[in-house]
Design a protein around this motif. Structure first.
Motif, PDB file in Angstrom:
ATOM      1  N   ALA A 123       0.904  -1.193   0.042  1.00 65.10           N
ATOM      2  CA  ALA A 123       0.077   0.058   0.192  1.00 65.10           C
ATOM      3  C   ALA A 123       0.756   1.218  -0.059  1.00 65.10           C
ATOM      4  O   ALA A 123       0.455   2.205  -0.471  1.00 65.10           O
ATOM      5  N   LEU A 124       2.089   1.105   0.823  1.00 62.90           N
ATOM      6  CA  LEU A 124       2.965   2.241   0.667  1.00 62.90           C
ATOM      7  C   LEU A 124       3.678   2.710  -0.588  1.00 62.90           C
ATOM      8  O   LEU A 124       3.942   3.810  -0.629  1.00 62.90           O
ATOM      9  N   GLY A 125       3.734   1.420  -1.317  1.00 62.40           N
ATOM     10  CA  GLY A 125       4.567   1.397  -2.233  1.00 62.40           C
ATOM     11  C   GLY A 125       3.845   1.346  -3.714  1.00 62.40           C
ATOM     12  O   GLY A 125       4.643   1.050  -4.902  1.00 62.40           O
ATOM     13  N   GLY A 126       2.633   2.018  -3.522  1.00 67.54           N
ATOM     14  CA  GLY A 126       1.946   2.051  -4.832  1.00 67.54           C
ATOM     15  C   GLY A 126       1.639   0.735  -5.652  1.00 67.54           C
ATOM     16  O   GLY A 126       1.675   0.557  -6.675  1.00 67.54           O
ATOM     17  N   GLY A 127       1.229  -0.442  -4.718  1.00 66.32           N
ATOM     18  CA  GLY A 127       1.192  -1.661  -5.277  1.00 66.32           C
ATOM     19  C   GLY A 127       2.464  -2.781  -5.307  1.00 66.32           C
ATOM     20  O   GLY A 127       2.337  -3.816  -5.638  1.00 66.32           O
ATOM     21  N   LEU A 140      -4.459   4.033   4.319  1.00 67.79           N
ATOM     22  CA  LEU A 140      -3.098   4.382   3.159  1.00 67.79           C
ATOM     23  C   LEU A 140      -3.767   4.684   1.804  1.00 67.79           C
ATOM     24  O   LEU A 140      -3.092   5.602   1.046  1.00 67.79           O
ATOM     25  N   ARG A 141      -4.769   3.767   1.527  1.00 70.59           N
ATOM     26  CA  ARG A 141      -5.288   4.011   0.057  1.00 70.59           C
ATOM     27  C   ARG A 141      -6.036   5.407   0.143  1.00 70.59           C
ATOM     28  O   ARG A 141      -5.995   6.044  -1.105  1.00 70.59           O
ATOM     29  N   ASP A 142      -6.527   5.817   1.089  1.00 72.78           N
ATOM     30  CA  ASP A 142      -7.042   7.220   0.839  1.00 72.78           C
ATOM     31  C   ASP A 142      -6.036   8.328   1.154  1.00 72.78           C
ATOM     32  O   ASP A 142      -6.306   9.687   1.218  1.00 72.78           O
TER      33      ASP A 142
END
Length: 280
Positions: free
Chosen positions: A223-227, A276-278
Motif C-alpha cells: 500500500a505504501l509502495g503503490g502496489g 493508506l489508500r486514501d
C-alpha cells in the motif's frame, strides 16, 4: 477528574491528553522545566498552562520529581517514551509511590508470537524485555496496563515515519524478512478513546488491549509502495535498525475481544489499509 498525562507532547500522549480534555476533565502535563512567562504554581510544582491545561514539573529520569509531580491526581497516564530498563522501572516505581491510580503503556511487543489475548502471559521481545516486569509492578499495585498495537493515523507513528520513508527511498514498499508476518495495529484516535474508557470503567489490576485489527506487513508495504513491495533482508535491516529489525519479523495476531466487550471499546477510524489508500 484531574488527570496527569506523561508524554503529552508525544504521538500517543498528545492524543490521550486531547481526549480527556474534550471529555471535560482537567488535564495536566509533565514538563522538565517551567516555560518562560508561566506563573509559579503551588508547592507541588504545578504551573499555569493554556486553555485550562496545567504543567507539572518533573522528569522521567528523576524519580523523586515524579513522586512529587504525580501526587493528588485522580489518574496518571504514563504514555512517555521508553528510556531503557533502569530508567523505565525506576519511573514506574516512583509513579506508584505517589499513590495516584496509574494507567501504564506497554505494547504488543510484550507478547510472544502467534495468537494472544488479554490473559496471555508476557513473552517480551528482547528489545523491550523489562516491560513485563513493569507490567507486573503496575498490576500488583492496582494500576492498569494498556497494550497498543502499532499506532497509525494523523501523520505519526512507524507507518508515516520509518515505513513510508523506506518506500520513498526505494521506490517500493518494504517489509523485513519473509512475507506474511502479521501485526496488530490501531488508529491513534481510537487508542486515545480506550485510555478514557480505562480511566472511567476498568477495574484495578487489569490489562487492556488497544488493537483494532491485524494486518500483514507485506500488504502494508504494498500500500505504501503503490502496489509494489520488496523484502528488506533481515541482516541488512539489522545494520540500520538494530534489534528493532527483529521485532518486524515477529508474527502476532492479538485479540482485543475482552477489551471491546467489557469496556465497550469500538474503534471507528478507517482500517490501516483503507487509511493508506486514501492518502493517509
Amino acid at each position: 477528574m484531574k488527570v496527569l498525562v506523561i508524554g503529552a507532547t508525544g504521538y500517543i500522549g498528545s492524543a490521550v491528553a486531547a481526549a480527556f480534555a474534550r471529555s471535560g476533565h482537567e488535564v495536566a502535563t509533565l514538563s522538565r522545566r517551567r516555560r518562560l512567562g508561566e506563573r509559579h504554581g503551588d508547592a507541588g510544582g504545578r504551573t499555569g498552562g493554556e486553555r485550562g491545561r496545567w504543567i507539572v514539573e518533573g522528569d522521567l529520569e528523576d524519580p523523586p520529581s515524579l513522586v512529587a509531580a504525580a501526587r493528588g491526581f485522580d489518574r496518571v497516564v504514563h504514555a512517555g517514551p521508553p528510556l531503557g530498563e533502569r530508567a523505565d522501572l525506576a519511573a514506574v516505581d516512583a509513579l506508584l509511590a505517589a499513590g495516584s491510580p496509574l494507567i501504564h503503556t506497554t505494547g504488543a511487543a510484550v507478547l510472544g508470537g502467534g495468537t494472544a489475548d488479554e490473559d496471555s502471559a508476557a513473552d517480551p521481545h528482547p528489545i523491550v524485555a523489562w516491560r513485563a516486569e513493569a507490567e507486573r509492578r503496575v498490576l500488583d499495585a492496582g494500576g492498569q496496563v494498556v497494550r497498543p498495537g502499532m499506532v497509525y493515523g494523523e501523520g505519526g507513528g512507524l507507518v508515516a515515519g520509518l515505513l513510508a520513508a523506506k518506500a520513498a527511498e526505494r521506490g517500493a514498499g518494504v517489509y523485513i524478512g519473509e512475507p506474511g508476518v502479521r501485526w496488530p495495529v490501531v488508529h491513534v484516535a481510537d487508542l486515545a478513546a480506550l485510555y478514557l474508557l480505562v480511566a472511567l470503567h476498568a477495574a484495578p489490576g487489569t490489562v487492556w488491549h488497544g488493537m483494532s485489527e491485524t494486518v500483514r506487513l507485506d500488504e502494508v508495504a504494498a500500500a505504501l509502495g503503490g502496489g509494489r513491495a520488496v523484502s528488506w533482508p533481515l541482516a541488512e535491516a539489522r545494520t540500520e535498525l538494530g534489534g528493532l529489525a527483529d521485532l518486524f519479523t515477529r508474527d502476532q495476531d492479538v485479540s482485543s475481544d475482552r477489551t471491546r466487550h467489557v469496556l465497550g471499546w469500538s474503534p471507528t477510524r478507517p482500517s490501516l489499509l483503507a487509511y493508506l489508500r486514501d492518502g493517509g
